[in-house]
Enzyme design. Structure first.
Site, PDB file in Angstrom:
ATOM      1  N   GLU A   1      -0.565  -9.347  12.306  1.00 17.71           N
ATOM      2  CA  GLU A   1      -0.457  -8.925  10.907  1.00 17.71           C
ATOM      3  C   GLU A   1       0.986  -8.541  10.561  1.00 17.71           C
ATOM      4  OE1 GLU A   1      -3.016  -5.637  10.105  1.00 17.71           O
ATOM      5  OE2 GLU A   1      -2.790  -5.785   7.930  1.00 17.71           O
TER       6      GLU A   1
ATOM      7  N   ASP B   1       0.750  -1.254   0.000  1.00 15.42           N
ATOM      8  CA  ASP B   1       0.000   0.000   0.000  1.00 15.42           C
ATOM      9  C   ASP B   1       0.786   1.315   0.000  1.00 15.42           C
ATOM     10  OD1 ASP B   1      -1.629  -2.131   0.472  1.00 15.42           O
ATOM     11  OD2 ASP B   1      -2.876  -1.163   1.960  1.00 15.42           O
TER      12      ASP B   1
END
Ligand SMILES: *[C@@H]1O[C@H](CO)[C@@H](O)[C@H](O)[C@H]1NC(C)=O
Ligand SMILES: *[C@@H]1O[C@H](CO)[C@@H](O)[C@H](O)[C@H]1NC(C)=O
Length: 827
Positions: free
Chosen positions: A797, A562
């Site tokens: 994560e 991202d």
């Protein structure tokens, strides 16, 4: 414009020739001498009008074709037969814990499945609404939950922890009958402090929705207790869901018989169907119970939702026995001791297979570490969901998003709580692990994904299928655009799977390759032709916003990384090294598969050869100045975020701008075309995908940089962006915290270890250097992830590069679970 569009145009012109000018001229020529002028002009006018109408119709058809193209299926044979997930073809995997987003739920691999699920509630609470557990949710704040064992076929065992008690959810399946077998689940709760046992309600529901067709449910009440539900559906035939009596003393039973409009409304219907009662005269705090039958059989919307509630002071056990009437020679009910012994048998088989597959004991791992690895694998497997529905998609020809075609998707999910749906690039990583455990499941998953390919060769990267999935996604992320790619990581798994298939003469393997190949061709072509860059054989991610006024560096969501810094000013002239490497990687595998099938391989090999040629790669991506592989584009480091300042002199009557205005981006010095000099995961790609030649001095430079703690090296793994980088750990907008700008990510560390392992076992001047780095990086990562798991109860994560602490969503047993392959040294 792609081939098909051109075809239609050609056809259009062709038709014009026939229906318009062509025949007209002949008529005209013949009659020329004998007919008066008026007829000639009338004819001409008529012809012009006709051609105009024809053209207009063709134009409209063409527009319609363009708008529909985004959701037109690839005109290739599907990899999966429509019946491939059915009870007849694959009875063993028909039922499963395929509702990834639930703490515990069961359904079949069918769009018309009834769904079942567990909810629970700690009683005597003042909270309104009462804290009902159902969908995995980080805000529930459970100290821990996750599968401890799950084989993807026969059984699963999960441990869940609440503040004051622990819970297990176990299920076991058994073969038999004609409709995909049977299963039993057992929920067991135990108080942590025997002096103060809490009182807990377990709720187990069975639901149909409008997709269930002619299916129906019938409650069976025995002494005001919902003792079972009988049902029927075309796929399952007649079945029963039985709630055997539990032994615990002091228990109460309640039920709900109601109507559920849609699957994402389950919580609402349950909460609306609850009332508050008194448990006994001594206790004043509310006890929440289900309100019984709320919808009559003859209601216009007959009951399609039934919930069994049992409440008791802990300890408490509840069984749910699902039986098929088609099972006629059942020896005994899968319940009680028989359930336990069957579970133990599968559990022992799991241990044996785990030891054979991953060999962790022989690598010196201790018992707690092996237990951790089993749970981590099991969460990846137990997270596999079966979704059905249509994505919302849009191309540049669509004013509004359209529904893709409705389709099933079998896929693992990155996180059951936070990302309970399919993500294209995650899936390639997931299946590195899944295929190690069970290649059949991986092949099935890959086939489902490739069958989602549209006519152009595009696969939407985030799959939000069905109401339950949509309910979890913010509106702005739902629509998928067909210019946008995502790394073709499925090739990572395909390489692993295909490696042995290419040499295998097994007819099943060959059939799989034959079905796979045409879709891969179309997919590869789509990447190679739509994601190409400005120079020959260079590549560029689409989907970057060149008009942003808020982002410090416009995001590249398509790359998967991202907010990893790229060129500050997106243009068509930029090129991206990570995408270049992905295509190189894919073209090589394409050549291998093509060869093994006797298909045309030459173009793939030629492309692979050029892309892997270090001279070509270096000419596009090596920055001599910074001595690193880089993106290239219109770039400046000198951008910053500022809050709009009030004008220095306000005129009388002029109001200052509101102080809460969002910060915007200010360009301090103009960008120029150059190599983008951030150092981090993207710069490593030629190394990560093993493209740097083992004797290249550039490999030496990369390995030297890897080890530098001022750049990427930490005691917990490689961080995503060098500490020295301009945007290291910086917010991208005022509200957008750093994501791929510092934290340690497991998928990239896995690739790094895989590369180090490769260079350590390839002859060259840097073999020993690679070996040393490999050993240290591997032990750093494994030690930290296990430490965090034991400290927090979860896989995360990503991991903080300063402390090693788990960060982001949790449990995240998507690619973070690759740590199991790292422990096993399977690359
Ligand atoms: C599944 O579908 C395929 C193709 O339509 C067919 O050949 C096969 O017989 C079917 N299998 C079953 C068990 O119905
Ligand atoms: C990929 O695209 C380039 C043009 O950008 C072309 O030269 C090459 O042949 C293509 N490779 C394959 C395998 O189609």
């Amino acid at each position: 414009m792609s081939g098909g569009a051109r075809d239609i145009r050609r056809r259009a012109r062709h038709q014009n020739d026939n229906s318009g000018d062509g025949p007209a001229r002949t008529t005209f020529d013949k009659k020329k001498q004998s007919k008066p002028r008026q007829i000639r002009s009338a004819l001409l006018i008529g012809l012009v009008a006709l051609s105009t109408i024809a053209l207009a119709i063709l134009y409209l058809l063409y527009q319609w074709y363009l708008t529909e193209r985004v959701r037109t299926q690839a005109s290739l044979p599907k990899m999966l037969f429509p019946n491939s997930s059915s009870a007849e073809v694959d009875p063993l995997r028909f039922w499963g814990s395929y509702r990834s987003q639930l703490y515990f739920g069961m359904k079949t691999r069918s769009p018309r499945s009834p769904v079942m699920g567990l909810m629970w509630l700690t009683e005597f609470t003042n909270k309104m609404p009462p804290p009902l557990r159902h969908w995995c949710d980080q805000s529930d704040g459970l100290p821990k939950y996750g599968w401890t064992k799950h084989d993807g076929i026969n059984f699963g065992s999960q441990a869940i922890e609440e503040e004051t008690y622990t819970m297990r959810t176990d299920f076991v399946k058994q073969k038999g009958g004609l409709h995909g077998g049977e299963w039993t689940a057992k929920i067991s709760l135990k108080e942590k402090n025997p002096e103060k046992p809490p009182t807990v309600s377990l709720l187990f529901y069975i639901a149909l929705d409008s997709s269930s067709g002619s299916a129906h449910l019938e409650p069976v009440l025995t002494k005001k207790r919902l003792s079972s539900v009988s049902g029927y559906s075309d796929e399952l035939g007649n079945f029963e869901v039985i709630f055997p009596k539990t032994k615990s003393k002091l228990q109460k039973h309640n039920y709900l018989i109601s109507y559920l409009p849609r699957l994402d409304k389950i919580n609402d219907v349950v909460l609306n169907g609850m009332k508050v009662d008194a448990w006994d005269s001594a206790r004043t705090l509310p006890y929440f119970t289900l309100g019984g039958r709320l919808v009559g059989r003859d209601s216009p919307s007959p009951p399609n939702f039934m919930v069994h509630q049992v409440t008791a002071q802990l300890p408490l056990e509840m069984e749910i026995v699902y039986q098929s009437r088609s099972f006629i020679d059942r020896q005994s009910t899968l319940s009680g001791d028989i359930f336990t012994s069957t579970l133990n048998r599968f559990s022992a088989e799991f241990d044996k297979k785990f030891a054979e597959t991953f060999n962790l004991e022989s690598k010196g791992y201790k018992e707690n570490e092996v237990t951790f690895a089993k749970a981590t694998l099991s969460n990846m497997i137990g997270g596999i969901g079966y979704f059905y529905g249509a994505s919302l998609v849009q191309s540049k020809y669509n004013k509004e998003p359209l529904e893709y075609w409705k389709a099933p998707l079998l896929t693992a999910v990155p996180s059951r709580s936070f990302f309970p749906r399919g993500f294209l690039w995650d899936e390639g990583f997931h299946n590195l692990l899944i295929s190690q455990w069970n290649p059949t499941i991986s092949k099935d998953i890959i086939s489902h994904w490739l069958d989602l390919m549209n006519w152009e060769g595009w696969i939407p990267r985030e799959q939000i299928l069905g109401y339950e999935a949509r309910a979890k996604v913010p509106q702005e992320f739902i629509v998928q655009r067909n210019e946008n790619a995502n790394p073709p990581t499925l090739f990572l798994t395909i390489k692993k799977l295909v490696g042995h298939m290419i040499s295998s003469k097994d007819s099943k393997d060959q059939a799989f390759l034959k079905a796979l190949y045409p879709r891969l061709q179309t997919w590869f072509n789509w990447y190679n032709s739509t994601q190409n860059g400005p120079l020959p054989l260079s590549y560029r991610w689409r989907g970057r916003d060149s008009n942003t006024v808020r982002e410090l560096n416009p995001k590249t969501l398509t790359s998967g990384l991202d907010d990893y810094p790229r060129a500050s000013h997106p243009t068509d002239q930029e090129r991206h090294i990570d995408l270049y490497c992905w295509i190189a990687f894919a073209s090589e595998i394409m050549a291998d598969i093509a060869k093994s099938l006797g298909e045309r391989w030459e173009d793939y090999e030629a492309t692979a050869r050029i892309l892997k040629d270090n001279n070509h790669m270096d000419s596009l991506h090596w920055s001599d100045k910074k001595q690193q592989y880089s993106d290239y584009g219109l770039h400046t480091n000198r951008v910053k975020l500022e809050r709009p300042r009030p004008p220095p002199n306000l005129n009388p009557g002029q109001r200052p701008p509101p102080m809460d205005q969002e910060k915007y981006r200010v360009i301090v010095s103009e960008p120029t075309y150059q190599f983008v000099n951030a150092f981090g995961y993207v710069s490593l790609f030629p190394f990560l995908l093993k493209m740097v030649h083992p004797t290249s001095p550039k490999l030496f430079k990369i390995l030297t940089d890897l080890k530098d703690p001022r750049l990427l090296w930490t005691d917990y793994g490689l961080r995503s962006l060098a500490k020295s980088a301009h945007l290291y750990n910086r917010y991208n907008t005022e509200h957008d915290p750093p994501y791929w700008r510092g934290p340690i990510w497991m998928n990239m560390n896995y690739l790094a270890l895989s590369a180090l392992y490769h260079y350590a076992s390839t002859d060259g001047p840097y073999t020993d250097m690679a070996k040393e780095l490999y050993t240290e990086l591997r032990s750093n990562i494994v030690a930290n992830v296990i430490k965090e798991y034991e400290r927090t109860g979860y896989m995360w994560e990503n991991y903080d590069d300063k402390t090693g602490n788990g960060k982001g969503s949790h449990p995240f047993t998507g690619w973070s679970a690759l740590v199991v392959l790292i422990m096993a040294e399977e690359y």
